[in-house]
Design a protein around this motif. Structure first.
Motif, PDB file in Angstrom:
ATOM      1  N   THR A  91       0.859  -1.177   0.000  1.00  0.00           N
ATOM      2  CA  THR A  91       0.000   0.000   0.000  1.00  0.00           C
ATOM      3  C   THR A  91       0.899   1.232   0.000  1.00  0.00           C
ATOM      4  O   THR A  91       2.011   1.193   0.545  1.00  0.00           O
ATOM      5  N   VAL A  92       0.451   2.299  -0.626  1.00  0.00           N
ATOM      6  CA  VAL A  92       1.259   3.505  -0.780  1.00  0.00           C
ATOM      7  C   VAL A  92       0.669   4.635   0.065  1.00  0.00           C
ATOM      8  O   VAL A  92      -0.533   4.934  -0.036  1.00  0.00           O
ATOM      9  N   HIS A  93       1.515   5.260   0.861  1.00  0.00           N
ATOM     10  CA  HIS A  93       1.136   6.443   1.630  1.00  0.00           C
ATOM     11  C   HIS A  93       1.478   7.668   0.784  1.00  0.00           C
ATOM     12  O   HIS A  93       2.666   7.966   0.578  1.00  0.00           O
ATOM     13  N   PRO A  94       0.490   8.383   0.304  1.00  0.00           N
ATOM     14  CA  PRO A  94       0.773   9.524  -0.567  1.00  0.00           C
ATOM     15  C   PRO A  94       1.257  10.728   0.233  1.00  0.00           C
ATOM     16  O   PRO A  94       1.166  10.759   1.467  1.00  0.00           O
ATOM     17  N   THR A  95       1.777  11.694  -0.471  1.00  0.00           N
ATOM     18  CA  THR A  95       2.135  12.955   0.185  1.00  0.00           C
ATOM     19  C   THR A  95       0.882  13.811   0.327  1.00  0.00           C
ATOM     20  O   THR A  95       0.050  13.883  -0.566  1.00  0.00           O
ATOM     21  N   ARG A  96       0.748  14.429   1.493  1.00  0.00           N
ATOM     22  CA  ARG A  96      -0.343  15.372   1.752  1.00  0.00           C
ATOM     23  C   ARG A  96       0.249  16.565   2.485  1.00  0.00           C
ATOM     24  O   ARG A  96       1.224  16.416   3.230  1.00  0.00           O
ATOM     25  N   GLU A  97      -0.335  17.715   2.325  1.00  0.00           N
ATOM     26  CA  GLU A  97       0.281  18.926   2.840  1.00  0.00           C
ATOM     27  C   GLU A  97       0.396  18.937   4.355  1.00  0.00           C
ATOM     28  O   GLU A  97       1.243  19.643   4.910  1.00  0.00           O
ATOM     29  N   TRP A  98      -0.415  18.157   5.061  1.00  0.00           N
ATOM     30  CA  TRP A  98      -0.338  18.158   6.528  1.00  0.00           C
ATOM     31  C   TRP A  98       0.569  17.054   7.066  1.00  0.00           C
ATOM     32  O   TRP A  98       0.686  16.882   8.275  1.00  0.00           O
ATOM     33  N   HIS A  99       1.214  16.285   6.175  1.00  0.00           N
ATOM     34  CA  HIS A  99       2.147  15.252   6.605  1.00  0.00           C
ATOM     35  C   HIS A  99       3.579  15.685   6.270  1.00  0.00           C
ATOM     36  O   HIS A  99       3.798  16.396   5.279  1.00  0.00           O
ATOM     37  N   PRO A 100       4.557  15.248   7.040  1.00  0.00           N
ATOM     38  CA  PRO A 100       5.917  15.759   6.869  1.00  0.00           C
ATOM     39  C   PRO A 100       6.751  15.083   5.787  1.00  0.00           C
ATOM     40  O   PRO A 100       7.801  15.599   5.417  1.00  0.00           O
ATOM     41  N   TRP A 101       6.342  13.905   5.276  1.00  0.00           N
ATOM     42  CA  TRP A 101       7.196  13.238   4.289  1.00  0.00           C
ATOM     43  C   TRP A 101       7.028  13.888   2.911  1.00  0.00           C
ATOM     44  O   TRP A 101       5.978  14.414   2.571  1.00  0.00           O
ATOM     45  N   GLN A 102       8.100  13.770   2.117  1.00  0.00           N
ATOM     46  CA  GLN A 102       8.198  14.544   0.883  1.00  0.00           C
ATOM     47  C   GLN A 102       7.948  13.729  -0.384  1.00  0.00           C
ATOM     48  O   GLN A 102       7.907  14.295  -1.486  1.00  0.00           O
ATOM     49  N   ARG A 103       7.798  12.438  -0.262  1.00  0.00           N
ATOM     50  CA  ARG A 103       7.488  11.612  -1.432  1.00  0.00           C
ATOM     51  C   ARG A 103       6.657  10.414  -0.981  1.00  0.00           C
ATOM     52  O   ARG A 103       6.687  10.056   0.200  1.00  0.00           O
ATOM     53  N   PRO A 104       5.909   9.788  -1.887  1.00  0.00           N
ATOM     54  CA  PRO A 104       5.090   8.637  -1.497  1.00  0.00           C
ATOM     55  C   PRO A 104       5.937   7.509  -0.901  1.00  0.00           C
ATOM     56  O   PRO A 104       7.078   7.287  -1.327  1.00  0.00           O
ATOM     57  N   VAL A 105       5.381   6.829   0.074  1.00  0.00           N
ATOM     58  CA  VAL A 105       6.082   5.751   0.774  1.00  0.00           C
ATOM     59  C   VAL A 105       5.285   4.457   0.600  1.00  0.00           C
ATOM     60  O   VAL A 105       4.080   4.423   0.879  1.00  0.00           O
ATOM     61  N   THR A 106       5.947   3.409   0.145  1.00  0.00           N
ATOM     62  CA  THR A 106       5.301   2.108  -0.030  1.00  0.00           C
ATOM     63  C   THR A 106       5.572   1.230   1.189  1.00  0.00           C
ATOM     64  O   THR A 106       6.724   1.068   1.601  1.00  0.00           O
ATOM     65  N   SER A 107       4.507   0.677   1.744  1.00  0.00           N
ATOM     66  CA  SER A 107       4.625  -0.256   2.866  1.00  0.00           C
ATOM     67  C   SER A 107       4.082  -1.621   2.461  1.00  0.00           C
ATOM     68  O   SER A 107       3.115  -1.705   1.687  1.00  0.00           O
ATOM     69  N   PRO A 108       4.668  -2.703   2.977  1.00  0.00           N
ATOM     70  CA  PRO A 108       4.069  -4.015   2.747  1.00  0.00           C
ATOM     71  C   PRO A 108       2.734  -4.111   3.476  1.00  0.00           C
ATOM     72  O   PRO A 108       2.610  -3.656   4.613  1.00  0.00           O
ATOM     73  N   ALA A 109       1.748  -4.682   2.821  1.00  0.00           N
ATOM     74  CA  ALA A 109       0.430  -4.861   3.433  1.00  0.00           C
ATOM     75  C   ALA A 109       0.153  -6.322   3.778  1.00  0.00           C
ATOM     76  O   ALA A 109      -0.593  -6.610   4.716  1.00  0.00           O
ATOM     77  N   ILE A 110       0.728  -7.226   3.003  1.00  0.00           N
ATOM     78  CA  ILE A 110       0.604  -8.668   3.254  1.00  0.00           C
ATOM     79  C   ILE A 110       1.965  -9.276   2.946  1.00  0.00           C
ATOM     80  O   ILE A 110       2.542  -8.999   1.889  1.00  0.00           O
ATOM     81  N   TRP A 111       2.479 -10.086   3.871  1.00  0.00           N
ATOM     82  CA  TRP A 111       3.753 -10.733   3.567  1.00  0.00           C
ATOM     83  C   TRP A 111       3.867 -12.083   4.243  1.00  0.00           C
ATOM     84  O   TRP A 111       3.118 -12.404   5.167  1.00  0.00           O
ATOM     85  N   THR A 112       4.826 -12.856   3.725  1.00  0.00           N
ATOM     86  CA  THR A 112       5.188 -14.132   4.336  1.00  0.00           C
ATOM     87  C   THR A 112       6.659 -14.070   4.722  1.00  0.00           C
ATOM     88  O   THR A 112       7.413 -13.217   4.261  1.00  0.00           O
ATOM     89  N   ARG A 113       7.036 -14.998   5.580  1.00  0.00           N
ATOM     90  CA  ARG A 113       8.429 -15.054   6.041  1.00  0.00           C
ATOM     91  C   ARG A 113       8.750 -16.499   6.386  1.00  0.00           C
ATOM     92  O   ARG A 113       7.975 -17.157   7.099  1.00  0.00           O
ATOM     93  N   ARG A 114       9.850 -17.003   5.881  1.00  0.00           N
ATOM     94  CA  ARG A 114      10.327 -18.329   6.269  1.00  0.00           C
ATOM     95  C   ARG A 114      11.282 -18.161   7.443  1.00  0.00           C
ATOM     96  O   ARG A 114      12.191 -17.331   7.392  1.00  0.00           O
ATOM     97  N   TRP A 115      11.049 -18.928   8.495  1.00  0.00           N
ATOM     98  CA  TRP A 115      11.867 -18.821   9.711  1.00  0.00           C
ATOM     99  C   TRP A 115      12.193 -20.222  10.163  1.00  0.00           C
ATOM    100  O   TRP A 115      11.341 -20.913  10.720  1.00  0.00           O
ATOM    101  N   GLY A 116      13.415 -20.697   9.885  1.00  0.00           N
ATOM    102  CA  GLY A 116      13.726 -22.092  10.114  1.00  0.00           C
ATOM    103  C   GLY A 116      12.819 -22.958   9.249  1.00  0.00           C
ATOM    104  O   GLY A 116      12.653 -22.718   8.053  1.00  0.00           O
ATOM    105  N   ALA A 117      12.187 -23.949   9.866  1.00  0.00           N
ATOM    106  CA  ALA A 117      11.243 -24.799   9.140  1.00  0.00           C
ATOM    107  C   ALA A 117       9.833 -24.224   9.134  1.00  0.00           C
ATOM    108  O   ALA A 117       8.932 -24.805   8.530  1.00  0.00           O
ATOM    109  N   GLY A 118       9.637 -23.082   9.799  1.00  0.00           N
ATOM    110  CA  GLY A 118       8.299 -22.529   9.945  1.00  0.00           C
ATOM    111  C   GLY A 118       7.972 -21.440   8.945  1.00  0.00           C
ATOM    112  O   GLY A 118       8.846 -20.872   8.289  1.00  0.00           O
ATOM    113  N   ARG A 119       6.685 -21.135   8.877  1.00  0.00           N
ATOM    114  CA  ARG A 119       6.177 -20.101   7.997  1.00  0.00           C
ATOM    115  C   ARG A 119       5.411 -19.065   8.804  1.00  0.00           C
ATOM    116  O   ARG A 119       4.604 -19.419   9.669  1.00  0.00           O
TER     117      ARG A 119
END
Length: 233
Positions: A172-200
């Motif tokens: 998901t992308v966080h857009p720039t808005r005039e009341w927020h301090p960041w200067q360019r859109p920021v992409t965050s993971p919304a759904i992810w997987t991770r392998r950890w040893g033999a586990g998921r």
């Protein structure tokens, strides 16, 4: 074949409705052939014998505290093959003081940007924004998200700090808005997987309230994620 076993661990901040939220998914687990045990605290994570016999842990514990013994027990179980999954603050805003827990999950809630200040009324809705969840190329092929199209939500949009060991199925992308301090859109993971040893590990960041959890795409991802995360042969 022995019946699969799922452990539902819930608690923490009541604003995320841990009991009601997990009750939405327990019938699905039972229909899918799991024997389900429910615990109202993380003390069970220190029981190595119980976790060794558990195929899947579903956690819904926002903020709260965890002992070093408990997080070590959870991590050891995942390394040995126990699956671990959850949604929203119940998995990525848990146990903020535990670096070992954050290392296991691979991402941590940082914030959920809010509405324009003049629109805020002082309630949870101040942080509800319309935003898209975009399935990645990997996500279009992965069993958890295959066949799911990009979808829109109006709820908390999680900004997540994360490492490079996660496999991102949706963003998901966080857009720039005039009341927020960041200067360019920021992409965050919304759904992810991770392998950890033999586990998921599977993380789904939408899920602030019961309405979001009932969204067809969100619910499908969580249900498929539980099956995919479970201990494999």
């Amino acid at each position: 074949m022995a019946q699969r076993r799922a452990l539902v661990v819930r608690g923490g901040w009541e604003g995320h409705r841990p009991v009601e939220a997990t009750e939405l998914f327990i019938p699905y687990l039972e229909r899918s052939g799991y024997a389900v045990r429910v615990e109202e605290s993380t003390a069970i994570y220190a029981d190595a014998t119980e976790l060794a016999d558990t195929d899947l842990v579903v956690q819904c514990v926002t903020m709260s505290q965890i002992t070093a013994e408990q997080v070590a027990g959870l991590s050891a179980a995942v390394v040995a093959g126990t699956g671990f999954t959850g949604w929203h603050g119940g998995i990525v805003d848990s146990f903020r003081a535990s670096s070992d827990y954050l290392h296991l999950v691979g991402g941590q809630f940082a914030t959920h940007p809010g509405r324009e200040p003049c629109e805020r009324q002082g309630g949870a809705e101040d942080n509800f924004l319309p935003y898209p969840v975009n399935i990645t190329d990997l996500g279009r092929e992965h069993p958890i998200t295959a066949g799911i199209e990009d979808f829109d939500l109006v709820t908390e949009q999680y900004w997540v700090l994360h490492d490079d060991l996660i496999d991102v199925l949706a963003t998901t992308v966080h857009p720039t808005r005039e009341w927020h301090p960041w200067q360019r859109p920021v992409t965050s993971p919304a759904i992810w997987t991770r392998r950890w040893g033999a586990g998921r590990v599977v993380v789904t960041t939408p899920g602030h309230d019961l309405d979001v959890l009932a969204h067809p795409s969100v619910r499908t991802v969580i249900e498929r994620g539980m099956l995919w995360a479970s201990r494999t042969a």
